[in-house]
Scaffold this active site. Sequence first.
Site, PDB file in Angstrom:
ATOM      1  N   ASP A 242       0.824  -1.207   0.000  1.00  0.00           N
ATOM      2  CA  ASP A 242       0.000   0.000   0.000  1.00  0.00           C
ATOM      3  C   ASP A 242       0.866   1.268   0.000  1.00  0.00           C
ATOM      4  OD1 ASP A 242      -2.788   1.157   0.570  1.00  0.00           O
ATOM      5  OD2 ASP A 242      -1.641   2.008   2.230  1.00  0.00           O
ATOM      6  N   GLU A 304       1.222  -0.540  -5.015  1.00  0.00           N
ATOM      7  CA  GLU A 304       0.347   0.580  -5.278  1.00  0.00           C
ATOM      8  C   GLU A 304       1.225   1.824  -5.211  1.00  0.00           C
ATOM      9  OE1 GLU A 304      -3.357   3.234  -3.742  1.00  0.00           O
ATOM     10  OE2 GLU A 304      -1.673   2.745  -2.458  1.00  0.00           O
TER      11      GLU A 304
HETATM   12  C1  NOJ Z   1      -4.347   3.228  -0.583  1.00  0.00           C
HETATM   13  C2  NOJ Z   1      -5.541   2.367  -0.312  1.00  0.00           C
HETATM   14  O1  NOJ Z   1      -5.891   1.680  -1.499  1.00  0.00           O
HETATM   15  C3  NOJ Z   1      -6.637   3.305   0.171  1.00  0.00           C
HETATM   16  O2  NOJ Z   1      -7.883   2.655   0.233  1.00  0.00           O
HETATM   17  C4  NOJ Z   1      -6.217   3.856   1.518  1.00  0.00           C
HETATM   18  O3  NOJ Z   1      -7.148   4.801   1.946  1.00  0.00           O
HETATM   19  C5  NOJ Z   1      -4.835   4.537   1.415  1.00  0.00           C
HETATM   20  N1  NOJ Z   1      -3.878   3.767   0.659  1.00  0.00           N
HETATM   21  C6  NOJ Z   1      -4.254   4.725   2.780  1.00  0.00           C
HETATM   22  O4  NOJ Z   1      -3.884   3.446   3.331  1.00  0.00           O
END
Ligand code: NOJ
Length: 584
Positions: A242, A304
């Site tokens: 993430d 991500e």
């Molecule tokens: C990316 C995640 O996909 C999202 O849902 C989240 O709010 C943020 N990172 C913070 O963890």
Amino acid sequence: MHWTSRTALYRLRVPILALALALASRATQAQAPSTSSAHDEWWRHAVIYEIYPRSFQDSDGDGIGDIKGITSRLDYLKDLGIDAIWITPMYPSPGVDYGYDISDYTAIDPVYGTLADFDMLVAEAKKRQIRVLMDYVINHTSDQNPWFLESRSSRTNPKRDWYIWRDGKGETETDKRQPPNNWQSWFGGPAWEWDPITRQYYYHYFYVQQPDLNWRNPEVRDAMYGVLDFWMKRGAAGFRIDAVSRLFEDPNLHDDPFLPGRNAYGDRNIQHKYTDDLPEVHDVLKEVRRVVDKYPGDPVLITEADEPNVQALTKMYGDKNDEVQLPMDFQIADVNQLSAPRFRQLFNEIESNSANGQPEYFFSNHDQPRQWDRYGDGEHNDQIAKLMAVLLLATRGTPQMYYGEELGMRTTDPARIEDVHDPIGKRGWPKDKGRDGERTPMQWDGSALTGFTTSAKPWLPVPPSAATYNVESERKDPNSIFNTYKRLLALRKTDPALRDGSQQSINNDDPEVVAFLRREGDRTVLVALNMSGHARTVPFHLQANGVKGTRLTPLLSTPAAGSSSIPLDHVELAPFAALVAAVE
Ligand code: NOJ
Ligand code: MG
């Protein structure tokens, strides 16, 4: 339209300028590939399916999806043709950011079940050759995480330096206190929160309840690498990491440059120059890779990170291909319009990336409005959904789907601010209604609760479109979005050119039709997608590409067309049609 603003907010708010192994658990071995070769880069051929566990299948009637629910739907995923599931966080969490605020990294939140349920999921998935990927939330914890509770308790606590604590500016007993600098939270407001207990500010890139870990502290690294070991030993096949680009901040706390205008939260637009994509991110990714590479089964890392260009995206593979195997391509995910030139350019760029890395493509996830409405023109949305399915599944990259995408699930935002769950939706209302709209219950059947739950009150309401867009009814229609996905997934597995073939763009000057070849040995498959709302007749001349053959044998066409052969120099494409055909 709301998606423009939300995409702008969530993604484009800143156009960023710029052996012990033998001891590994039974479950770990369970994930090992069935082939005997030392390496099986299974993720090159896998189709990954993202599950938002709250919304996929409820097993205990509380209106919230859970692990047993996912296990009960593995046959569905197998039948569809899915090879791996990425499950968004199911760890104990206060739920401010619906699981992305973690209070315990090595447990399961009771709302989703138990560790025993997780083990059962992994074992049942393995029986169906489905791998399980976990979400690794690395940038921040919950403010209720015992690490943070300790850290905040006193300036001398041993965990003080596990988070980013700084003095405010100009603070005296009388002066008005100010945050250390102008850094802003992605979710609105300052990125610094005053903590009266120890009279310092802590840094949070996301919600106030999500304090950032200090990745410059070796103890933090050890603790977080232990989390990887924990889930690898329990049978995870890898991780989606993430928000990885946000791991480090400028230690000198330079102010970020402001940009013109304001965002939906009313803040000045800002370039996250000193809080995003710092080079130290790559040291951590290399270390993470070394940790997971201790385990058998060729674990995969997916990141991500909404990298602004192909150079930054390419860096994610690592200078020696020693970082992540599958950095998600947000550039392509964010095209947000049916633009043949734009798709062509971005596919060409990533296809020829200097790391020779495997691309990872997706169009929908739990953070952005669903593709059915984002690409739909309001009139031909179902046909466009099928076109987008071909674009995702006929390319060489590893495709990632989002639950319900295969049905044409649409974004269904809350009607009233009182109904909003996602805090950014309350803060940004009505410009940004938050992310509830893309997190609604999976549409299994046409009943009032879609087969998702027996509770009269699912955590988010069932969208009206579920009456017709659901697994049960779409299964019966050979031309449904669902059956288009299913056929494509089968084709991708069985056709050698679609499975392993190279990808070469053709007819590069066409403003409306994206076309490319997939080639493996003597076999060539041509893919053509008409991104316009009018019929097109397109000639293909493939001699220059060294391809012999004058005719096409359709493998799949949408809208449905006959299976008789087509002359290569005269290919007719209906509005928003997509064709996958073998050159003969
Ligand atoms: C990316 C995640 O996909 C999202 O849902 C989240 O709010 C943020 N990172 C913070 O963890
Ligand atoms: Mg439940």
